[in-house]
Design a protein around this motif. Structure first.
Motif, PDB file in Angstrom:
ATOM      1  N   MET A  74     -15.694  55.931 -13.595  1.00  0.00           N
ATOM      2  CA  MET A  74     -16.147  54.549 -13.724  1.00  0.00           C
ATOM      3  C   MET A  74     -15.446  53.833 -14.871  1.00  0.00           C
ATOM      4  O   MET A  74     -15.231  52.618 -14.807  1.00  0.00           O
TER       5      MET A  74
ATOM      6  N   MET B 210     -18.250  61.410 -13.724  1.00  0.00           N
ATOM      7  CA  MET B 210     -18.764  60.075 -13.401  1.00  0.00           C
ATOM      8  C   MET B 210     -18.350  59.062 -14.468  1.00  0.00           C
ATOM      9  O   MET B 210     -17.906  57.945 -14.146  1.00  0.00           O
TER      10      MET B 210
ATOM     11  N   SER C 116     -19.810  58.635  -7.460  1.00  0.00           N
ATOM     12  CA  SER C 116     -19.744  57.241  -7.915  1.00  0.00           C
ATOM     13  C   SER C 116     -18.794  56.417  -7.040  1.00  0.00           C
ATOM     14  O   SER C 116     -19.100  55.279  -6.690  1.00  0.00           O
TER      15      SER C 116
ATOM     16  N   VAL D 128     -23.060  52.897 -16.837  1.00  0.00           N
ATOM     17  CA  VAL D 128     -23.097  54.319 -16.495  1.00  0.00           C
ATOM     18  C   VAL D 128     -23.557  55.089 -17.727  1.00  0.00           C
ATOM     19  O   VAL D 128     -22.942  54.991 -18.795  1.00  0.00           O
TER      20      VAL D 128
ATOM     21  N   LEU E 118     -25.736  53.408 -12.870  1.00  0.00           N
ATOM     22  CA  LEU E 118     -25.787  54.831 -12.564  1.00  0.00           C
ATOM     23  C   LEU E 118     -26.382  55.560 -13.759  1.00  0.00           C
ATOM     24  O   LEU E 118     -25.835  55.485 -14.876  1.00  0.00           O
TER      25      LEU E 118
END
Length: 506
Positions: free
Chosen positions: A319, A315, A284, A305, A94
């Motif tokens: 994560m 995010m 996410s 990420v 990501l």
């Protein structure tokens, strides 16, 4: 005080004696030695917090601030990420857009104003960056998403014609799943359906009042949100006006499904109104739950990420908790010692248990922010150039196995021979030698045995031992018994200068 003096003067002798007894008893019982012992015991009982954060000053004058970061906040080690990337089979990457994989237009206030008013074109990604993204997306083991605050038409224009690249616009409000077909327009889905947009006109009307009385402020509209930017206004007056606007909007829009955010204070600041329940953290988890739509993988065992500002913190926080939960499950399964550090205060705790079925217990998660600053990420990179270096390293690691081989692997790479009954080296080597550019077999004299005629190529390698590396080619025939030298002079005397064989080339 006067009353106390008067009472002491008229106090009876019995009361004076009683008061002195009480004081003398306490002083005799609680001595200075006992007091010092109590203080030392209290000091000894205080445990030092080994996870205390580190602090650093940043800025000058009114902009000076103290930044607090956790002790383990260290630069991301690219070699560690590359090793985990190479050993994984299902990967989720990501990436934020502005400020992470591309230099941020927001850093220059004038540039930002010109981009918003469409008098200046935004920065476009370089060809090298586009090629890196294409190489990452070409690997079937990778799931790559670029998550941005830009509008969807702008993001599609910035990153065109990249097969298998997923896009998320306006902080996750719109999602375009990875697809191999880049010839048609992208299809977009929304995280929030049936959105009531009646709040937009109310918010814009209120913002116009504050814009008229705050020099240097302006309104920025996108498809799903409205922002009041005051980055060019006087810092103190602009901040006071932003707080007043935030309170005003909160009261007026209380009954609407919207979030009112005040962010970017370090960069100048803005007040944003957007639909409720939309951020990059929600996106996410949405991507993890919907992997079956665009991938054959059911569980990821590698996560990377990258973000750079406060919009990316949800995010990074989500994560990182996903990675920690996988690590806790792995420790419980193997019975290893729990050496996980405590969760830092920069992480906003959310329930990530719905993602368990999409995450392997062997997951290795790497969260990273660009720039050393307080963040929910575990590590940091200094600038955009280091991000590019990281992504290029991952591409090199993924393609190395297909491009580089040692001589000892030649036998494993050998394909069908061009001459029946022959073996060797991917069809370049025939039963008794090598193929010439014209397709005729050529046999170097040095590989022929005395008993083999020069025109006999029908055998299966007469006079030559089938080998797996160039250093193992041997000539058949009688071998002289080699005698070991007894002294250095005898050894040096037996060395003969031989002409190098320049007949064989690959």
């Amino acid at each position: 005080i006067a009353n106390a003096f008067h009472q002491s003067l008229i106090m009876s002798n019995e009361e004076r004696i009683r008061r002195i007894k009480c004081a003398s008893e306490f002083v005799t019982r609680v001595t200075t030695r006992r007091w010092a012992l109590a203080v030392m015991l209290d000091l000894k009982g205080v445990h030092k917090n080994i996870e205390a954060g580190t602090y650093a000053g940043a800025g000058l004058g009114l902009g000076f601030r103290l930044l607090g970061m956790e002790t383990g906040f260290v630069p991301l080690e690219i070699n560690v990420v590359a090793k985990a990337f190479k050993n994984s089979r299902s990967r989720l990457i990501l990436l934020d857009y502005g400020g992470t994989i591309l230099s941020n237009d927001n850093l220059d206030s004038l540039q930002r104003f010109q981009v918003v008013n469409k008098t200046r074109a935004p920065s476009f990604p370089t060809k090298a960056l586009l090629n890196t993204l294409k190489d990452l997306c070409a690997d079937k083991r990778n799931i790559v998403f670029v998550v941005s605050g830009k509008e969807r038409h702008s993001l599609s224009k910035m990153l065109p014609n990249i097969p298998n690249l997923g896009l998320a616009a306006e902080h996750g409000m719109f999602v375009s799943w990875p697809t191999k077909n880049t010839s048609t327009r992208r299809r977009w889905e929304t995280l929030v359906s049936d959105i009531d947009k009646s709040w937009r006109s109310i918010a814009i009307t209120i913002m116009e009042v504050y814009t008229s009385r705050t020099h240097g402020s302006y309104i920025e509209e996108t498809e799903m949100k409205v922002l009041w930017q005051y980055r060019d206004a006087d810092p103190e007056f602009g901040y006071l006006q932003s707080r007043e606007l935030e309170d005003h909007l909160s009261n007026v829009l209380r009954s609407f499904p919207v979030d009112i955010l005040h962010g970017g204070v370090e960069e100048g600041g803005y007040v944003e109104v957007r639909p409720k329940g939309v951020n990059k953290g929600v996106l996410s988890t949405h991507v993890l739950k919907n992997m079956h739509k665009f991938s054959t993988h059911t569980k990821i065992d590698f996560g990377l990420v990258l973000g750079d500002d406060h919009c990316d913190e949800p995010m990074l926080s989500v994560m990182r908790q996903v990675g920690r939960r996988a690590a806790e499950c792995r420790i419980a399964r193997t019975g290893e010692e729990d050496n996980l550090p405590p969760i830092p205060a920069t992480i906003t705790l959310v329930d990530v248990s719905p993602c368990d079925e999409h995450v392997s217990q062997d997951l290795q998660m790497f969260t990273c922010t660009v720039g050393k600053k307080p963040s929910a990420a575990e590590n940091y990179l200094n600038d955009v150039d280091e991000v590019h270096e990281l992504l290029e390293s991952l591409v090199k690691v993924a393609t190395r196995d297909h491009k580089f081989h040692s001589a000892v692997d030649l036998r494993n790479l050998s394909g069908p021979s061009l001459v029946p009954g022959s073996g060797g080296l991917g069809g370049f080597m025939t039963g008794g030698g090598f193929m010439s550019p014209t397709g005729m077999p050529v046999v170097p004299n040095s590989f022929l045995s005395p008993s083999m005629p020069n025109n006999d190529l029908s055998g299966s390698g007469h006079g030559m031992k089938k080998s797996s590396s160039m250093g193992e080619f041997k000539i058949s025939g009688e071998q002289k018994e080699k005698r070991m030298s007894n002294s250095l002079n005898e050894f040096l005397g037996t060395i003969e200068q031989e002409d190098e064989d320049e007949d064989i080339f690959f």
